[in-house]
Design a protein around this motif. Sequence first.
Motif, mmCIF file in Angstrom:
data_model
loop_
_atom_site.group_PDB
_atom_site.id
_atom_site.type_symbol
_atom_site.label_atom_id
_atom_site.label_comp_id
_atom_site.label_asym_id
_atom_site.label_seq_id
_atom_site.Cartn_x
_atom_site.Cartn_y
_atom_site.Cartn_z
ATOM 1 N N GLN A 6 0.846 -1.182 0.000
ATOM 2 C CA GLN A 6 0.000 0.000 0.000
ATOM 3 C C GLN A 6 0.884 1.236 0.000
ATOM 4 O O GLN A 6 1.951 1.263 0.636
ATOM 5 C CB GLN A 6 -0.891 0.042 1.253
ATOM 6 N N CYS A 23 -3.229 0.282 -3.701
ATOM 7 C CA CYS A 23 -3.084 -1.071 -3.200
ATOM 8 C C CYS A 23 -2.630 -1.947 -4.356
ATOM 9 O O CYS A 23 -3.307 -2.006 -5.388
ATOM 10 C CB CYS A 23 -4.417 -1.563 -2.647
ATOM 11 N N TRP A 35 -11.423 -3.133 0.465
ATOM 12 C CA TRP A 35 -10.963 -1.992 1.251
ATOM 13 C C TRP A 35 -11.660 -2.003 2.604
ATOM 14 O O TRP A 35 -12.882 -2.133 2.694
ATOM 15 C CB TRP A 35 -11.247 -0.686 0.519
ATOM 16 N N CYS A 94 -6.125 -2.467 2.711
ATOM 17 C CA CYS A 94 -6.668 -3.181 1.563
ATOM 18 C C CYS A 94 -6.268 -4.649 1.641
ATOM 19 O O CYS A 94 -5.341 -5.025 2.373
ATOM 20 C CB CYS A 94 -6.170 -2.592 0.261
#
Lengths: 116, 114
Positions: A6, A23, A35, A94
């Motif tokens: 991320q 992500c 998410w 994520c």
Amino acid sequence: GAVVSQHPSRVICKSGTSVKIECRSLDFQATTMFWYRQFPKQSLMLMATSNEGSKATYEQGVEKDKFLINHASLTLSTLTVTSAHPEDSSFYICSALSGNPADTQYFGPGTRLTVL
Amino acid sequence: AQSVTQPDIHITVSEGASLELRCNYSYGATPYLFWYVQSPGQGLQLLLKYFSGDTLVQGIKGFEAEFKRSQSSFNLRKPSVHWSDAAEYFCAVGARAAGNKLTFGGGTRVLVKP
């Protein structure tokens, strides 16, 4: 294997601005990513399911116009927090759904968003 | 609706002692079951998972979990805890039929005493 990244890891922004979080699945392709939002000392709350090449599916109560999700490739999904406000400050995580092994989510390291 | 309960918010254990974290779930059918661990300010790392077959599953870092259908439980165990096991542990359930969405328990924070 099964590494998810991320970016950024931390971001501080002013109220009213927009912030984009990326992500990436680094060593596998993911048609589905998720998410989550996590408040301090709490569990994860699913915000939306991101599907490559199609619109994201949002959970009840999540504003789709505020949290824009784009899954443009099999390795990248982005979450854009639009017109951010202090109440949007949170830890965003994520995950990417693996095809091998199947049905398993691998998580990114998270992004700490602080809105001033 | 599916739900996951982790009854213990905090557990303190001495280094070298055994650890057991409880997880109970409510689901329409036998779901996929997962245990994840989270260190402060980090993402989640998969410890182990159960889909089907042998109800005792082995994971990373010396952890194991046992699925008990009759009790709707999936408890996590480790025979001898190391200081590095101090973290937050999450039990989660999901199913392919539900789009592989995960429902998480509230988490159990493990503190390890020297």
